[in-house]
Design a protein around this motif. Sequence first.
Motif, mmCIF file in Angstrom:
data_model
loop_
_atom_site.group_PDB
_atom_site.id
_atom_site.type_symbol
_atom_site.label_atom_id
_atom_site.label_comp_id
_atom_site.label_asym_id
_atom_site.label_seq_id
_atom_site.Cartn_x
_atom_site.Cartn_y
_atom_site.Cartn_z
ATOM 1 N N PHE B 421 15.405 25.668 16.725
ATOM 2 C CA PHE B 421 14.006 25.426 17.068
ATOM 3 C C PHE B 421 13.544 26.551 17.981
ATOM 4 O O PHE B 421 14.332 27.073 18.763
ATOM 5 C CB PHE B 421 13.861 24.091 17.815
ATOM 6 C CG PHE B 421 14.278 22.907 17.012
ATOM 7 C CD1 PHE B 421 13.387 22.273 16.173
ATOM 8 C CD2 PHE B 421 15.584 22.441 17.070
ATOM 9 C CE1 PHE B 421 13.784 21.190 15.411
ATOM 10 C CE2 PHE B 421 15.987 21.359 16.307
ATOM 11 C CZ PHE B 421 15.085 20.729 15.475
ATOM 12 N N LEU B 468 14.245 13.576 17.912
ATOM 13 C CA LEU B 468 14.115 13.944 16.510
ATOM 14 C C LEU B 468 15.094 13.161 15.632
ATOM 15 O O LEU B 468 15.080 13.301 14.416
ATOM 16 C CB LEU B 468 14.353 15.445 16.327
ATOM 17 C CG LEU B 468 13.370 16.353 17.050
ATOM 18 C CD1 LEU B 468 13.692 17.798 16.760
ATOM 19 C CD2 LEU B 468 11.939 16.052 16.631
ATOM 20 N N LEU B 508 2.385 25.616 9.250
ATOM 21 C CA LEU B 508 3.083 24.598 8.484
ATOM 22 C C LEU B 508 2.067 23.814 7.679
ATOM 23 O O LEU B 508 0.905 23.731 8.051
ATOM 24 C CB LEU B 508 3.793 23.641 9.433
ATOM 25 C CG LEU B 508 5.175 24.023 9.931
ATOM 26 C CD1 LEU B 508 5.666 22.947 10.877
ATOM 27 C CD2 LEU B 508 6.139 24.166 8.782
ATOM 28 N N SER B 509 2.538 23.228 6.617
ATOM 29 C CA SER B 509 1.661 22.391 5.809
ATOM 30 C C SER B 509 1.072 21.277 6.673
ATOM 31 O O SER B 509 1.697 20.826 7.628
ATOM 32 C CB SER B 509 2.481 21.793 4.675
ATOM 33 O OG SER B 509 1.871 20.623 4.221
ATOM 34 N N SER B 510 -0.135 20.847 6.330
ATOM 35 C CA SER B 510 -0.802 19.853 7.165
ATOM 36 C C SER B 510 -0.003 18.563 7.249
ATOM 37 O O SER B 510 -0.103 17.827 8.223
ATOM 38 C CB SER B 510 -2.205 19.578 6.636
ATOM 39 O OG SER B 510 -2.152 19.418 5.241
ATOM 40 N N ALA B 511 0.812 18.290 6.225
ATOM 41 C CA ALA B 511 1.630 17.076 6.252
ATOM 42 C C ALA B 511 2.601 17.112 7.424
ATOM 43 O O ALA B 511 3.007 16.072 7.933
ATOM 44 C CB ALA B 511 2.398 16.924 4.943
ATOM 45 N N LEU B 512 2.987 18.316 7.846
ATOM 46 C CA LEU B 512 3.945 18.432 8.946
ATOM 47 C C LEU B 512 3.261 18.715 10.271
ATOM 48 O O LEU B 512 3.684 18.228 11.309
ATOM 49 C CB LEU B 512 4.958 19.536 8.655
ATOM 50 C CG LEU B 512 5.859 19.291 7.457
ATOM 51 C CD1 LEU B 512 6.821 20.441 7.281
ATOM 52 C CD2 LEU B 512 6.620 17.992 7.620
ATOM 53 N N SER B 514 0.582 17.604 11.292
ATOM 54 C CA SER B 514 -0.052 16.408 11.842
ATOM 55 C C SER B 514 0.943 15.508 12.569
ATOM 56 O O SER B 514 0.560 14.525 13.177
ATOM 57 C CB SER B 514 -0.744 15.629 10.727
ATOM 58 O OG SER B 514 0.192 15.273 9.746
ATOM 59 N N LEU B 515 2.237 15.838 12.486
ATOM 60 C CA LEU B 515 3.233 15.027 13.184
ATOM 61 C C LEU B 515 3.128 15.181 14.698
ATOM 62 O O LEU B 515 3.574 14.324 15.448
ATOM 63 C CB LEU B 515 4.650 15.449 12.777
ATOM 64 C CG LEU B 515 5.081 15.221 11.338
ATOM 65 C CD1 LEU B 515 6.432 15.846 11.112
ATOM 66 C CD2 LEU B 515 5.134 13.733 11.048
ATOM 67 N N VAL B 517 4.716 17.413 16.388
ATOM 68 C CA VAL B 517 6.008 17.819 16.927
ATOM 69 C C VAL B 517 6.181 19.330 16.806
ATOM 70 O O VAL B 517 6.814 19.962 17.645
ATOM 71 C CB VAL B 517 7.163 17.109 16.184
ATOM 72 C CG1 VAL B 517 8.493 17.456 16.800
ATOM 73 C CG2 VAL B 517 6.964 15.604 16.201
ATOM 74 N N TYR B 518 5.600 19.897 15.770
ATOM 75 C CA TYR B 518 5.770 21.319 15.522
ATOM 76 C C TYR B 518 4.409 22.017 15.466
ATOM 77 O O TYR B 518 3.457 21.462 14.931
ATOM 78 C CB TYR B 518 6.493 21.555 14.193
ATOM 79 C CG TYR B 518 7.678 20.656 13.994
ATOM 80 C CD1 TYR B 518 8.830 20.834 14.746
ATOM 81 C CD2 TYR B 518 7.633 19.614 13.083
ATOM 82 C CE1 TYR B 518 9.918 19.995 14.576
ATOM 83 C CE2 TYR B 518 8.720 18.760 12.911
ATOM 84 C CZ TYR B 518 9.856 18.955 13.663
ATOM 85 O OH TYR B 518 10.930 18.130 13.506
ATOM 86 N N ALA B 521 6.286 27.362 12.092
ATOM 87 C CA ALA B 521 7.678 27.669 11.801
ATOM 88 C C ALA B 521 7.835 29.168 11.851
ATOM 89 O O ALA B 521 6.845 29.903 11.807
ATOM 90 C CB ALA B 521 8.061 27.138 10.428
ATOM 91 N N ALA B 530 13.265 28.459 11.632
ATOM 92 C CA ALA B 530 13.287 27.691 12.876
ATOM 93 C C ALA B 530 11.910 27.070 13.040
ATOM 94 O O ALA B 530 10.895 27.727 12.817
ATOM 95 C CB ALA B 530 13.595 28.593 14.064
ATOM 96 N N LEU B 531 11.878 25.800 13.401
ATOM 97 C CA LEU B 531 10.597 25.139 13.619
ATOM 98 C C LEU B 531 10.157 25.415 15.050
ATOM 99 O O LEU B 531 10.968 25.401 15.973
ATOM 100 C CB LEU B 531 10.748 23.641 13.394
ATOM 101 C CG LEU B 531 11.128 23.271 11.959
ATOM 102 C CD1 LEU B 531 11.694 21.872 11.893
ATOM 103 C CD2 LEU B 531 9.920 23.409 11.041
ATOM 104 N N SER B 541 4.224 12.481 22.833
ATOM 105 C CA SER B 541 4.894 11.411 22.110
ATOM 106 C C SER B 541 5.900 10.699 23.007
ATOM 107 O O SER B 541 6.270 9.570 22.752
ATOM 108 C CB SER B 541 5.542 11.940 20.831
ATOM 109 O OG SER B 541 6.486 12.920 21.153
#
Lengths: 165, 727
Positions: B421, B468, B508-512, B514-515, B517-518, B521, B530-531, B541
Motif C-alpha cells: 500500500f 482491511l 481507480l474505478s468508481s466502484a472502488l 467510493s469505498l 479506503v483508497y 493506485a 500498490a493501492l 471509517s
Amino acid sequence: MSYPDKLEDNSLLGLCRFRSGDDLFGIDAFAVLEVVDGCEVRKVPRAPKFVVGVLAYRGEVLLAVSLRVLLGLAPGVEASSAMVLRDTQTGELFALLVDQLLDVVTVADDVWEPNPATLDDRLGLLFSGVYRAPGSSLVRLDPQHLQPSWLMQHLDSGPRIGGPR
Amino acid sequence: MSVPRSSDTEDVDDLTKEFLIESGEGLDCMERCLNDLQGGTDNGAWLAEIFRAVHTIKGTVGFLGFTRLERLAHAGEALLSLLRDGKCCVDAGMIDLLTQLMDRLRAVLELIETAGHEGKREVDDDQELIEALNGATRGRKVVASSRGTAPPERPGNAIETTVRVQVETLNRLMNLVGELVQTRNQFLQAEVCEESFARLGERLDKVTASLRESVMQARMQPVAQLFQRFPRLAREVATACGKSVRLEFSGGETGLDKSLLERLKDPLAHAVRNAIDHGIEPPQVRLQYGKPAEGKIQLRAFHEGGQIVLEVKDDGAGISVEKVVKRAVERGLISAESAPAIGNTNAMELLFEPGFSTSDEITMISGRGVGLDVVRENVERMGGTVELESAPGEGTTLRLRVPLTLAIVPALIAHCGGQSFAVPHSTLLEMVVLYKHEEAERIQRIGNAKMFLLRERLIPLLDLSEMLGIGSHQENGFYIAILEAKGRRFGLIVDDMDEPQEIVVKPLSSALSSLGVYTGATILGDGTIALVLDTTGLARSARLCETHDRTATVEVPRQHAASVSSHGIESRMIPLLLLVDHRGQRAVMPLACVERIERMEPGTVQTLAGEGVLQHRDELITLEDAGGLLQQAHSMRESDPVVVLICSRPAMSDVCLGLIVRDVLDVVEGDVLPPSTSREGRVARVESGLVAFYPGFEPQTQIEDSQGAVQAKQECERNDDVLKEAA
C-alpha cells in the motif's frame, strides 16, 4: 457508445468464445478491446464481491471482474487471461477474467434462443440467450450486463451475488 | 507570490476568446438538454444543466461589458430558476421560448466573434424576447415542487482540453521515441548471451525514464495559470458590488494535471465571486468593525493528505449560522421546530442545498444560490470534497480538495498481509518501529481501543490488517505510521515499510474509489500494483473524526506549521527536531524540513568527487558534513553509525540534502522567537530552555502589516532581554 443489438437483424455475429466453470460463453467480439495474457491480479480488500481485484493495463489500473464469481462458482482457478472491455456508462475500461479463452466463432442468429424459463434469476440477469449447438450450447453474455457500473446497481446490493456459498 | 500579468489589451482578447469557447460549449449543452426536455425524460436534471449554462454566461458577460448578452441571460435565468425549482411547469411554449433564447444568445456570440462587439442592430427584438421571458416568469403556473433529482452520470463528459506544449518538448519526445524504437530494434537483433545485452537494458531504462518524465512535465501545469485569471475577475466583481478587494496568492507553483486545472476553473471562479459578493463587507461597514477598508481574499494551493487543496479565504463577515437557519426554515429545507437543534456543522451543510442563498437580494453577480451547490457538484465529480469554515466577523474559508489524479507524489510503500500500500508522504508525520518486546510497554488497551504512547501523548491506533480484513506478518515487530487527517493524529500499524519513492497515482474505478479506503493506485517498479491509502477515509471509517475524546483532539501541531508560521506571528508553536550538531551543541530545526532520519555505517557512505553522496528517491543527494564527522569516523575506524538527516532548507524546500549530525535527541514543540536585533541566528523556546536553530534552518517569517511589525519588534526587544538574562 452502444453495441448494436444484432439479435434482431439476420446477419452473422462474431463471438469471442471462452469457458468458465463447465459452460461455454460468447461475448460480442466487437466489444472486446483486447485480450491480455499473463496478467497479475492484485486483490483489493473491502471491494465489492464481484471485483476480484485490479490489474495493470497500458499504464492504467483496471478493475477486474470475475465471471466465476458472477456465476456463483468458487473463485481462484482462473487462468490469467482477461478481456478488456469498456464500461459504457462511465467510459472506464475494465477486465473480465475467465477460465479459458478459446477462439472467435461466427454464429447465425437463427440458432439463438432466449434464456430458459427455468434459469436462476441471478443468471437470467447476466445471460442474454443461448446459441444452440450440438453437444454444448453457447451462452451469450451481454457486455453491458458485465460492466461494473451495471453490476454495482443490480448486484451489489443483492445478498445473493458473489463468492462461494 | 505575485502573478505575472500580461498587458490589459491582450488580456481582454484572451478572456473574450475563452468566454466565446466556454459559452459555445454551454449553449451546445443547452441544446442537447432542450432536446431531451422535448423528449420528456427526467426534467429536473436537464433544467439544472440549462440553468447552469445560462448562469455561467451571465456571470461572465457582466465584467466583459457585453450588456446585451447580460440582459438576455438575466431574463432567461430568472425563468429557468423557477423551472429548476419546480415552481413552474415545462410545456411546449416554454421550450420554444428557451430555444429562442438559445438562438439569440448564439447569434450575439457569433457577432462578437466576427465583429468584436455585440452590435446594436436587433435591440428591439431583444426587448421583445426579454419581455416574453419576463412575462413567462410573472405568469408562472404554480405546480407541486419536485426537487432533489440528481443529474444523471454523463459518460465521457470530458471537457475538451488542449495543452500548450513547447515545440521543444515535442521534439524531445519525438527524439526519445526514436531512440526507443532504435533500442527495440537492437534488442530484437541481439542474442541474450551477448555482452551488449546488459548495455541495451540500461539504455532502455534511461530512455523510458526520460520519456516518462517529459510526458509528465508536458501535462503538469502550475496552478498559477489558474490563479492568473482571478485578479481581473475580482476587480470587476468588486467594482460591480462597490467593494474594494485585494487578492493574495500562494502555492502557485503547485503542479496540477492539466485536466484537473480546467475543471477547477469554474468552481474557483464561483468561490471568488461568492467571497466578494457575500463575504467581504462594503468598505464603510468594514471600517466600522475596525477592519481595513480593503477586503482580502487569499488563494492558496498546496498538497495535503494525498490531495491538492485549493483554498479561498476571505476576511469578510463570515457566515451567520442564525441567518442560515432562518433562511432554511423560510425555504422549507428544515422545519421551524428542528431549527434550534441544528449544530454549526449541519447549518453549514444547508448552504450546499440547491437554491439556497443567504444574500438578502439577488444581484447580477451571484445570489441565486447557484454558487455552492455547483461548486460542490463540480468538485465531487472530480472525486474531491468541499469544506466550508467560517468564523462570524472574521471571514470564511472555502477549501476544495481534489485528488491528485496523475500527480506525482512522494509516498512510502507499506506492506501488510503480503500486499503493498502507498501512504502519501503529506499525511505522514513520522514512522515508529516497535519491536515485539516493546509492545506491552508502549501500546495500551482501553476497552477494545489500542492507544500508543508517543512522547507523553496517547495516540489512537488503527491496525491496517484488521481494518482491511487481511492477515499480518509481524514476527519481530511492526511499524506505526503516525498520520494526520482532518486535524486528528493517529497511528496506523503496518507490517513493514519500504524506501520512500515518487509514485504516479492512477485513478481507480468508481466502484472502488467510493469505498473511501483508497484514493488511487500506483504501479510499482516491479510491475505490481500498490493501492494508495486514503488516510482521511481510514480515519473516518474508524470514526476517528467524530470522536471528541481528548486524546484525539488535543492541540495537534499543524502539519504545515512551517508554512503557517511564515504567514504571521500568531502561531509560532511548531514541532521541532532537537539534535546535537557537529560541535556537540544542541540545536533545533523545524520538523517539517526533515524528511527522513538515517543511521549509516560510515563505511557504507559512498563518495563522489570527494563529497559524500546518498541515493534518495531516485536521485543522488550530497551530504553536508560541516564538522568533518564522516572523516573523523573514517580515520578513527569507528563502526558507530553516523546520523544523516535527509532534509531541505526552508528557503529552498525543493532541494534535498543530507546533513550529518552527531545525534538526534527528540521531537519537541517549540515557540519560535522573533528575530533578535542584537544576536545573529534565531532561537526557539522549548520545554528544556532556549535552543538555537541549526544555521540555515530557521523558519522564514515575513512581517506582513505594520501592526504586526510593531508587535514583533516589541517582542524582539523582550526576547533580547530574555536572552541577556539567560546568558
